[in-house]
Design a protein around this motif. Structure first.
Motif, PDB file in Angstrom:
ATOM      1  N   SER A  47     -28.351 -29.827 -31.571  1.00  0.00           N
ATOM      2  CA  SER A  47     -28.710 -30.874 -30.272  1.00  0.00           C
ATOM      3  C   SER A  47     -29.786 -32.120 -30.333  1.00  0.00           C
ATOM      4  CB  SER A  47     -30.565 -30.266 -30.528  1.00  0.00           C
ATOM      5  OG  SER A  47     -30.056 -28.934 -29.810  1.00  0.00           O
ATOM      6  N   ARG A  48     -29.593 -32.456 -32.202  1.00  0.00           N
ATOM      7  CA  ARG A  48     -29.462 -33.821 -32.454  1.00  0.00           C
ATOM      8  C   ARG A  48     -28.753 -34.758 -32.350  1.00  0.00           C
ATOM      9  NH1 ARG A  48     -34.759 -35.649 -35.730  1.00  0.00           N
ATOM     10  NH2 ARG A  48     -34.460 -38.061 -35.664  1.00  0.00           N
ATOM     11  N   LEU A  49     -27.670 -34.063 -33.256  1.00  0.00           N
ATOM     12  CA  LEU A  49     -26.331 -34.876 -32.998  1.00  0.00           C
ATOM     13  C   LEU A  49     -26.036 -35.028 -32.135  1.00  0.00           C
ATOM     14  CD1 LEU A  49     -24.161 -33.113 -35.673  1.00  0.00           C
ATOM     15  CD2 LEU A  49     -25.098 -35.507 -36.050  1.00  0.00           C
ATOM     16  N   LEU A  50     -26.085 -34.288 -30.895  1.00  0.00           N
ATOM     17  CA  LEU A  50     -26.320 -34.798 -29.391  1.00  0.00           C
ATOM     18  C   LEU A  50     -26.811 -35.623 -28.525  1.00  0.00           C
ATOM     19  CD1 LEU A  50     -23.973 -33.497 -27.169  1.00  0.00           C
ATOM     20  CD2 LEU A  50     -25.762 -31.727 -27.099  1.00  0.00           C
ATOM     21  N   SER A  51     -28.514 -35.917 -28.885  1.00  0.00           N
ATOM     22  CA  SER A  51     -29.330 -36.694 -28.292  1.00  0.00           C
ATOM     23  C   SER A  51     -29.149 -37.644 -28.834  1.00  0.00           C
ATOM     24  CB  SER A  51     -30.902 -36.169 -29.054  1.00  0.00           C
ATOM     25  OG  SER A  51     -30.515 -36.253 -30.030  1.00  0.00           O
ATOM     26  N   HIS A  52     -28.929 -37.822 -30.112  1.00  0.00           N
ATOM     27  CA  HIS A  52     -28.411 -39.284 -30.481  1.00  0.00           C
ATOM     28  C   HIS A  52     -27.148 -39.969 -29.735  1.00  0.00           C
ATOM     29  CE1 HIS A  52     -28.718 -42.262 -33.896  1.00  0.00           C
ATOM     30  NE2 HIS A  52     -27.124 -42.450 -33.884  1.00  0.00           N
ATOM     31  N   PHE A  53     -25.885 -39.058 -29.883  1.00  0.00           N
ATOM     32  CA  PHE A  53     -24.778 -40.023 -29.026  1.00  0.00           C
ATOM     33  C   PHE A  53     -25.497 -40.346 -27.567  1.00  0.00           C
ATOM     34  CE2 PHE A  53     -20.839 -38.433 -25.981  1.00  0.00           C
ATOM     35  CZ  PHE A  53     -20.892 -39.178 -26.632  1.00  0.00           C
ATOM     36  N   LEU A  54     -26.423 -39.188 -27.034  1.00  0.00           N
ATOM     37  CA  LEU A  54     -26.637 -39.570 -26.260  1.00  0.00           C
ATOM     38  C   LEU A  54     -27.442 -40.905 -25.728  1.00  0.00           C
ATOM     39  CD1 LEU A  54     -27.468 -36.106 -24.045  1.00  0.00           C
ATOM     40  CD2 LEU A  54     -25.336 -37.757 -23.569  1.00  0.00           C
ATOM     41  N   LEU A  55     -27.672 -41.247 -27.268  1.00  0.00           N
ATOM     42  CA  LEU A  55     -28.869 -42.195 -26.532  1.00  0.00           C
ATOM     43  C   LEU A  55     -28.736 -43.236 -27.179  1.00  0.00           C
ATOM     44  CD1 LEU A  55     -31.740 -40.799 -28.567  1.00  0.00           C
ATOM     45  CD2 LEU A  55     -32.373 -41.714 -25.863  1.00  0.00           C
ATOM     46  N   HIS A  56     -27.091 -43.365 -27.308  1.00  0.00           N
ATOM     47  CA  HIS A  56     -26.578 -44.911 -28.033  1.00  0.00           C
ATOM     48  C   HIS A  56     -25.219 -44.651 -27.007  1.00  0.00           C
ATOM     49  CE1 HIS A  56     -29.559 -43.583 -30.902  1.00  0.00           C
ATOM     50  NE2 HIS A  56     -29.350 -45.653 -30.858  1.00  0.00           N
ATOM     51  N   CYS A  57     -24.898 -44.279 -26.155  1.00  0.00           N
ATOM     52  CA  CYS A  57     -23.443 -44.186 -25.482  1.00  0.00           C
ATOM     53  C   CYS A  57     -23.593 -45.446 -24.568  1.00  0.00           C
ATOM     54  CB  CYS A  57     -22.781 -42.740 -25.355  1.00  0.00           C
ATOM     55  SG  CYS A  57     -23.330 -41.964 -23.850  1.00  0.00           S
ATOM     56  N   ALA A  58     -24.698 -45.443 -24.547  1.00  0.00           N
ATOM     57  CA  ALA A  58     -24.925 -45.772 -22.640  1.00  0.00           C
ATOM     58  C   ALA A  58     -24.586 -45.326 -21.751  1.00  0.00           C
ATOM     59  CB  ALA A  58     -23.866 -47.592 -23.181  1.00  0.00           C
ATOM     60  N   SER A  59     -24.558 -44.236 -21.486  1.00  0.00           N
ATOM     61  CA  SER A  59     -24.664 -43.142 -20.356  1.00  0.00           C
ATOM     62  C   SER A  59     -24.760 -43.969 -19.131  1.00  0.00           C
ATOM     63  CB  SER A  59     -24.854 -42.083 -20.397  1.00  0.00           C
ATOM     64  OG  SER A  59     -26.530 -41.974 -20.927  1.00  0.00           O
ATOM     65  N   GLY A  60     -26.622 -44.594 -19.311  1.00  0.00           N
ATOM     66  CA  GLY A  60     -26.915 -45.151 -18.028  1.00  0.00           C
ATOM     67  C   GLY A  60     -27.337 -44.170 -17.085  1.00  0.00           C
ATOM     68  N   LEU A  61     -27.786 -43.025 -18.172  1.00  0.00           N
ATOM     69  CA  LEU A  61     -29.264 -41.998 -17.284  1.00  0.00           C
ATOM     70  C   LEU A  61     -30.751 -42.185 -18.439  1.00  0.00           C
ATOM     71  CD1 LEU A  61     -26.683 -38.321 -18.557  1.00  0.00           C
ATOM     72  CD2 LEU A  61     -27.639 -39.096 -16.206  1.00  0.00           C
ATOM     73  N   LYS A  62     -31.353 -41.797 -18.029  1.00  0.00           N
ATOM     74  CA  LYS A  62     -32.423 -42.474 -18.571  1.00  0.00           C
ATOM     75  C   LYS A  62     -33.117 -41.292 -19.242  1.00  0.00           C
ATOM     76  CE  LYS A  62     -34.722 -44.120 -13.957  1.00  0.00           C
ATOM     77  NZ  LYS A  62     -35.352 -43.844 -12.662  1.00  0.00           N
ATOM     78  N   LEU A  66     -31.756 -37.029 -20.710  1.00  0.00           N
ATOM     79  CA  LEU A  66     -31.386 -36.521 -21.671  1.00  0.00           C
ATOM     80  C   LEU A  66     -32.344 -35.731 -22.472  1.00  0.00           C
ATOM     81  CD1 LEU A  66     -29.906 -40.593 -23.197  1.00  0.00           C
ATOM     82  CD2 LEU A  66     -28.741 -38.306 -21.631  1.00  0.00           C
ATOM     83  N   ALA A  67     -33.235 -36.290 -22.997  1.00  0.00           N
ATOM     84  CA  ALA A  67     -34.976 -34.902 -23.211  1.00  0.00           C
ATOM     85  C   ALA A  67     -34.868 -33.891 -22.592  1.00  0.00           C
ATOM     86  CB  ALA A  67     -36.219 -35.445 -22.850  1.00  0.00           C
ATOM     87  N   ARG A  68     -34.646 -33.893 -21.382  1.00  0.00           N
ATOM     88  CA  ARG A  68     -34.419 -32.584 -20.742  1.00  0.00           C
ATOM     89  C   ARG A  68     -32.968 -31.751 -21.155  1.00  0.00           C
ATOM     90  NH1 ARG A  68     -37.100 -35.239 -16.456  1.00  0.00           N
ATOM     91  NH2 ARG A  68     -35.907 -35.628 -15.685  1.00  0.00           N
ATOM     92  N   LEU A  69     -31.877 -32.759 -20.843  1.00  0.00           N
ATOM     93  CA  LEU A  69     -30.230 -32.089 -21.316  1.00  0.00           C
ATOM     94  C   LEU A  69     -30.755 -31.059 -22.972  1.00  0.00           C
ATOM     95  CD1 LEU A  69     -28.390 -35.031 -19.707  1.00  0.00           C
ATOM     96  CD2 LEU A  69     -28.104 -31.876 -18.761  1.00  0.00           C
ATOM     97  N   VAL A  70     -30.770 -32.186 -24.007  1.00  0.00           N
ATOM     98  CA  VAL A  70     -30.767 -31.329 -25.047  1.00  0.00           C
ATOM     99  C   VAL A  70     -32.158 -30.373 -25.722  1.00  0.00           C
ATOM    100  CG1 VAL A  70     -29.263 -33.138 -25.747  1.00  0.00           C
ATOM    101  CG2 VAL A  70     -32.069 -33.580 -26.179  1.00  0.00           C
ATOM    102  N   THR A  77     -37.843 -37.958 -28.197  1.00  0.00           N
ATOM    103  CA  THR A  77     -36.946 -38.768 -27.333  1.00  0.00           C
ATOM    104  C   THR A  77     -36.685 -39.852 -27.589  1.00  0.00           C
ATOM    105  OG1 THR A  77     -36.393 -37.038 -26.539  1.00  0.00           O
ATOM    106  CG2 THR A  77     -34.342 -38.129 -26.333  1.00  0.00           C
ATOM    107  N   SER A  78     -37.319 -40.224 -27.146  1.00  0.00           N
ATOM    108  CA  SER A  78     -37.805 -41.788 -26.882  1.00  0.00           C
ATOM    109  C   SER A  78     -38.036 -42.773 -28.375  1.00  0.00           C
ATOM    110  CB  SER A  78     -39.155 -42.280 -26.265  1.00  0.00           C
ATOM    111  OG  SER A  78     -39.114 -43.386 -26.298  1.00  0.00           O
ATOM    112  N   LYS A  79     -38.298 -41.512 -29.528  1.00  0.00           N
ATOM    113  CA  LYS A  79     -39.146 -42.299 -31.149  1.00  0.00           C
ATOM    114  C   LYS A  79     -37.374 -42.364 -31.178  1.00  0.00           C
ATOM    115  CE  LYS A  79     -43.525 -40.533 -32.133  1.00  0.00           C
ATOM    116  NZ  LYS A  79     -44.247 -39.835 -33.180  1.00  0.00           N
ATOM    117  N   GLN A  80     -36.950 -41.322 -31.214  1.00  0.00           N
ATOM    118  CA  GLN A  80     -34.498 -41.502 -31.975  1.00  0.00           C
ATOM    119  C   GLN A  80     -34.341 -42.594 -31.435  1.00  0.00           C
ATOM    120  OE1 GLN A  80     -33.360 -37.754 -30.484  1.00  0.00           O
ATOM    121  NE2 GLN A  80     -35.451 -36.877 -31.795  1.00  0.00           N
ATOM    122  N   GLN A  81     -34.705 -43.041 -30.604  1.00  0.00           N
ATOM    123  CA  GLN A  81     -33.676 -44.089 -30.296  1.00  0.00           C
ATOM    124  C   GLN A  81     -33.591 -45.075 -31.275  1.00  0.00           C
ATOM    125  OE1 GLN A  81     -34.493 -45.480 -25.331  1.00  0.00           O
ATOM    126  NE2 GLN A  81     -36.316 -44.939 -26.245  1.00  0.00           N
TER     127      GLN A  81
END
Lengths: 202, 439
Positions: A47-62, A66-70, A77-81
């Motif tokens: 989950s942590r790897l996935l969230s880190h990827f999603l936060l930094h891949c410029a997907s356009g999702l809020k 993303l927090a709900r997805l992982v 999740t916000s702190k991990q940005q």
């Protein structure tokens, strides 16, 4: 939120994401993410790897989506940005390494100060690794923060200490005829100019 | 450092600091002894940042500042400081054994005519100044000190020093030991004996002067009075030494035989053609002669303390007591303050280092100052001065583990340094010091 059972649509609906509003790129990305979750499971590391990827891949999702997805909280999740990949992995290690044990003793301050000065880019997880490696003591980030603050080793104190203080520009002295000249204090009775005792006649 | 901060606090109560040099003067005088700065003019060559911070500043002190502070110490302020720092707690309600003796500091001035005394190590009568100390033989610490001109003797100060220990130390019982200097005249011996009669808890042992007429009388004692005692030889396998002890009485000058004082005569038998040595002791106690002799021999620890003071703490380099500003160089004034202050600081440092050695563990107890200086004091390291703390990180060295409990105790006391904006002092060791070489 788990994605290891059910379908892609159910996963999206649990995360309160409306599939119709996704762009084709986002849909493709989320399908890949869903496949990753199906294959690797929903353990903390994945989950942590996935969230880190999603936060930094410029997907356009809020971030909230993303927090709900992982399955993380929104503030976490916000702190991990702002974390780098290294820090994300160190944080995951730290999180799963178990309870803290041992105590930060004042005599550790010297080696920690030396480590911080010789590794100016070190993160707090690097410092925690150094402490564990050196003294076999595992402490929390909060304890490290308090320790650093107590001995003036935290980032804010160091930054404040290195910032040059603004100096007040000196004004030229105005000549003043009637200025009061303080009396010159008498010289201390140290180091007399000459000996007062006569020297031997020989 | 904790002891030095305590002494500084005491000094600030005792001294008038008109020129703001008290803190640096006192701390420099203390830590120069600790780190081994032999003479005050060596301060000019010091560039060590750690020494500067120990001495109460950020730069190494100037010898002019420190010398000026030392030279102008008033005797009454020094007396107040000494009174408050004498370690009477070592004697309070204890069965104490205190030895009183003098240490002679030779002076080579030709310009000033100062009192002369006998300097034993040089075996000559020469210009000198003296320090008289009381030394507790149980704890092996100096307990009192008095500075005098060189022509003073132990006899003049024996009573005041003893009365001071009785009044201030308040031991349960006191066994006072004196060298022969305290009994040069029979009047001095009688004064001590009178004091012992006044105090039930006081016992005095005094080495008697070997005046020829007395020695003749002791040598004529019947051989049946002597009891032979075998003592271990000088080393393993050496023949045992023989001493013969006899108990008799000695009538002092102008006194009746009823007032005779108990005397233990110790005859050390020398093999071969050498003459036997005679060691007579005047004692007030009623103990066995062998026990009295054993107790008196403990006085050697005080002599050892003087040797450590001279060679490791530069006791002979204390400021001179004669006033160099005296109008008449043939009769210079005597200023007790500098001599007594620095002499007592030497004794305080000696005591503090002995405390440190005892705290390090049984393996270090009794180590001399120079040994501890080489092992622990003079170590290279790093200083980290943060807004909150002064962190001292010592470079790794062999045996540093012995310091861990002491460092933890020091850090736990959270000492703050007023001269560094009240920063907290933190001591650290570099983890993983060098491993010892294998066999």
């Amino acid at each position: 939120m788990t994605a290891t059972d059910g379908t892609f649509a159910q996963w999206l609906s649990h995360a309160q994401i409306i599939a119709d509003r996704l762009t084709p790129e986002q849909r493709g990305l989320l399908q890949a993410v869903f496949a990753f979750r199906q294959a690797c499971g929903s353990d903390y590391y994945s989950s942590r790897l996935l969230s880190h990827f999603l936060l930094h891949c410029a997907s356009g999702l809020k971030v909230a989506q993303l927090a709900r997805l992982v399955g993380f909280s929104r503030p976490a999740t916000s702190k991990q940005q702002g974390l780098s990949s290294k820090e994300a992995i160190q944080a995951a290690h730290h999180r799963l390494a178990g309870r803290s044990h041992g105590k930060l003793l004042p005599r550790y301050a010297g080696p920690i100060a030396e480590f911080i000065l010789t590794h100016p880019e070190a993160t707090r997880y690097d410092v925690l690794d150094f402490i564990e490696r050196t003294w076999n003591v595992r402490v929390s980030t909060v304890a490290l923060h308090h320790f650093n603050k107590k001995f003036g080793l935290d980032r804010a104190t160091r930054a404040a200490a290195t910032t040059p203080t603004p100096t007040v520009a000196r004004l030229p002295a105005e000549p003043c005829r009637d200025a009061h000249v303080p009396p010159v204090p008498p010289a201390p009775p140290f180091s007399p100019r000459a000996r007062s005792t006569r020297v031997p006649s020989c | 450092m904790p002891a030095a901060l305590d002494w500084l606090a005491t000094a600030e109560e005792c001294f008038a600091d008109n020129y703001g040099s008290l803190r640096q003067g006192l701390l420099t005088s203390i830590f120069a002894l600790v780190v081994g700065v032999e003479r005050i003019f060596h301060l000019d060559e010091m560039e060590d940042a750690g020494f500067a911070r120990l001495c109460g500043g950020r730069r190494c002190p100037s010898r002019h500042t420190i010398g000026g502070w030392r030279r102008h110490l008033a005797w009454y302020e020094v007396d107040a400081f000494c009174r408050r720092t004498y370690p009477w707690h070592l004697l309070r309600n204890q069965d104490a054994v205190v030895s009183f003796d003098e240490h002679t500091i030779p002076r080579w001035t030709k310009k000033f005519r100062i009192g002369k005394g006998y300097v034993t190590t040089r075996n000559k009568y020469m210009r000198c100044e003296k320090l008289f100390t009381g030394y507790d033989l149980e704890s092996r610490r100096f307990v009192s000190l008095r500075a005098t001109p060189g022509n003073w003797g132990l006899q003049e100060l024996a009573l005041p020093l003893l009365q001071q220990v009785l009044a201030q130390g308040r031991p349960r019982s006191l066994h006072a030991l004196f060298d022969a200097g305290a009994g040069k005249s029979d009047a001095g011996v009688r004064a001590l004996w009178d004091l012992a009669e006044q105090h039930r808890n006081l016992e005095v042992t005094l080495r008697a002067c070997r005046y020829p007429h007395r020695l003749r009388a002791w040598k004529q004692l019947p051989s049946g009075l002597f009891v032979s005692v075998a003592e271990p030889g000088v080393c393993v396998g050496a023949p045992a030494k023989e001493i013969r002890l006899a108990e008799t009485t000695t009538v002092l000058k102008g006194e009746s035989p009823e007032q005779a004082i108990r005397t233990i005569v110790c005859r050390e038998v020398r093999p071969g053609p050498k003459k036997d040595c005679w060691h007579p002791l005047f004692v007030t106690g009623l103990g066995e002669p062998a026990d009295e002799l054993t107790v008196f021999r403990g006085r050697q620890h005080q002599e050892q303390g003087y040797r450590v003071g001279v060679h490791d703490l530069f006791l002979d380099a204390v400021p001179c007591g004669y006033d160099k500003e005296s109008p008449d160089r043939t009769r210079p004034r005597f200023q007790r303050g500098p001599l007594q202050m620095i002499g007592w600081l030497v004794a305080l440092v000696y005591n503090a280092v002995a405390d440190l050695a005892a705290a390090l563990g049984a393996g270090y107890a009794g180590e001399h100052v120079r040994t501890l200086r080489r092992q622990f004091f003079n170590r290279p390291g790093q200083l980290y001065e943060t807004p909150e703390a002064l962190i001292v990180l010592l470079d790794p060295f062999t045996g540093q583990e012995a310091l861990v409990p002491l460092i933890d105790a020091l850090n736990a006391r959270q000492h703050r340094l007023p001269w560094l904006e009240n920063r907290r002092l933190v001591m650290s060791l570099t983890p993983g010091g060098p491993a010892r070489a294998g066999p």
